[in-house]
Design a protein around this motif. Structure first.
Motif, short mmCIF file in Angstrom:
data_model
loop_
_atom_site.label_atom_id
_atom_site.label_comp_id
_atom_site.label_asym_id
_atom_site.label_seq_id
_atom_site.Cartn_x
_atom_site.Cartn_y
_atom_site.Cartn_z
N VAL A 39 34.23 47.45 50.37
CA VAL A 39 32.89 47.21 50.89
C VAL A 39 31.94 47.62 49.78
CG1 VAL A 39 31.17 47.84 52.62
CG2 VAL A 39 33.57 47.63 53.29
N PHE A 40 31.03 46.70 49.43
CA PHE A 40 30.08 46.95 48.36
C PHE A 40 28.67 46.77 48.89
CE2 PHE A 40 34.03 45.65 46.51
CZ PHE A 40 34.19 46.52 45.45
N THR A 41 27.76 47.62 48.43
CA THR A 41 26.35 47.49 48.76
C THR A 41 25.58 47.27 47.48
OG1 THR A 41 25.94 49.87 48.62
CG2 THR A 41 26.56 48.99 50.79
N ALA A 42 24.53 46.46 47.54
CA ALA A 42 23.71 46.21 46.36
C ALA A 42 22.33 45.76 46.80
CB ALA A 42 24.35 45.14 45.48
N THR A 43 21.36 46.02 45.92
CA THR A 43 20.01 45.52 46.11
C THR A 43 19.74 44.49 45.03
OG1 THR A 43 19.26 47.60 47.07
CG2 THR A 43 17.56 46.13 46.21
N LEU A 44 19.38 43.29 45.44
CA LEU A 44 19.12 42.18 44.53
C LEU A 44 17.76 42.37 43.88
CD1 LEU A 44 20.51 39.52 43.67
CD2 LEU A 44 19.19 38.38 45.46
N THR A 45 17.75 42.70 42.59
CA THR A 45 16.50 42.98 41.87
C THR A 45 16.20 41.96 40.79
OG1 THR A 45 17.67 44.49 40.39
CG2 THR A 45 16.59 45.47 42.34
N GLY A 46 16.95 40.86 40.78
CA GLY A 46 16.73 39.76 39.84
C GLY A 46 17.64 38.61 40.22
N ASN A 47 17.45 37.46 39.61
CA ASN A 47 18.41 36.37 39.79
C ASN A 47 19.72 36.88 39.22
OD1 ASN A 47 16.37 34.75 40.84
ND2 ASN A 47 15.88 33.88 38.85
N CYS A 48 20.77 36.94 40.02
CA CYS A 48 21.97 37.69 39.64
C CYS A 48 23.24 36.85 39.68
CB CYS A 48 22.13 38.89 40.57
SG CYS A 48 23.54 39.94 40.17
N THR A 49 24.09 37.08 38.69
CA THR A 49 25.46 36.57 38.71
C THR A 49 26.39 37.74 38.99
OG1 THR A 49 24.99 34.78 37.18
CG2 THR A 49 27.29 35.43 37.41
N PHE A 50 27.13 37.66 40.09
CA PHE A 50 28.14 38.65 40.42
C PHE A 50 29.46 38.19 39.81
CE2 PHE A 50 25.05 39.33 43.76
CZ PHE A 50 25.01 40.71 43.87
N THR A 51 30.11 39.07 39.06
CA THR A 51 31.40 38.74 38.45
C THR A 51 32.48 39.58 39.11
OG1 THR A 51 30.35 38.20 36.35
CG2 THR A 51 32.71 38.64 36.30
N LEU A 52 33.47 38.91 39.71
CA LEU A 52 34.54 39.59 40.43
C LEU A 52 35.71 39.86 39.50
CD1 LEU A 52 34.50 37.50 43.73
CD2 LEU A 52 33.07 39.43 43.05
N ALA A 53 36.33 41.03 39.68
CA ALA A 53 37.45 41.42 38.84
C ALA A 53 38.43 42.28 39.62
CB ALA A 53 36.96 42.19 37.62
N THR A 54 39.67 42.33 39.16
CA THR A 54 40.74 43.21 39.61
C THR A 54 41.17 42.96 41.05
OG1 THR A 54 39.62 44.86 38.21
CG2 THR A 54 41.61 45.56 39.31
N ALA A 55 41.33 41.68 41.41
CA ALA A 55 41.93 41.37 42.71
C ALA A 55 43.39 41.76 42.68
CB ALA A 55 41.79 39.87 43.00
N ASN A 56 43.99 41.97 43.84
CA ASN A 56 45.41 42.32 43.92
C ASN A 56 46.23 41.21 43.29
OD1 ASN A 56 48.04 42.97 44.69
ND2 ASN A 56 47.33 43.93 46.57
N GLY A 57 47.04 41.55 42.30
CA GLY A 57 47.83 40.56 41.57
C GLY A 57 49.25 40.39 42.08
N VAL A 58 49.64 41.10 43.12
CA VAL A 58 50.99 40.97 43.69
C VAL A 58 51.06 39.64 44.43
CG1 VAL A 58 52.68 41.97 45.27
CG2 VAL A 58 51.23 43.46 43.87
N SER A 59 52.11 38.86 44.18
CA SER A 59 52.17 37.48 44.66
C SER A 59 52.07 37.32 46.17
CB SER A 59 53.43 36.79 44.16
OG SER A 59 54.57 37.42 44.69
#
Length: 129
Positions: A39-59
């Motif tokens: 669960v992530f919280t954020a305040t949008l303070t500009g035009n933003c690109t969210f970059t996702l990383a480190t998803a579970n890599g187990v098949s």
């Protein structure tokens, strides 16, 4: 991590909870590292690109997360996504979100393939009081 098998007469005796990670103000770019919480919280303070990383890599494992995104006092900022291929309801290229000042939307994402494809939706829009 171990897998816990349960039979019909077993249950968790403790409390199940999700780890919340506060991203703070987004600026123009905000990383979301799925190894730090779900669960992530954020305040949008500009035009933003969210970059996702480190998803579970187990098949045979999936990753999912919730983003509680609050707009700052400036309306109509934009949101974009990077770090995988993104699928939204109806084949849309993005999600229609609340863009008013101080609006709060709750976003949900799921990836069944280690972060190659993310399925996203906004089940709760404009959650202001």
């Amino acid at each position: 991590n171990a897998v816990i098998d349960f039979e019909a007469n077993q249950y968790f005796s403790g409390t199940f909870s999700d780890k919340v990670s506060a991203l703070g103000n987004t600026g123009a770019a905000a990383p979301i590292d799925l190894s730090t919480g779900n669960v992530f919280t954020a305040t949008l303070t500009g035009n933003c690109t969210f970059t996702l990383a480190t998803a579970n890599g187990v098949s045979n494992r999936a990753s999912s997360f919730t983003l509680i995104l609050t707009n700052d006092a400036t309306p109509s900022r934009t949101v974009a996504w990077a770090g995988g291929s993104f699928k939204f309801p109806g084949g849309a290229g993005s999600l229609s979100r609340s863009t008013g000042a101080n609006d709060i939307d709750v976003w949900v994402f799921f990836t069944p393939d280690g972060g190659t494809t993310y399925y996203g939706s906004i089940p709760m829009k404009d959650m202001t009081a």
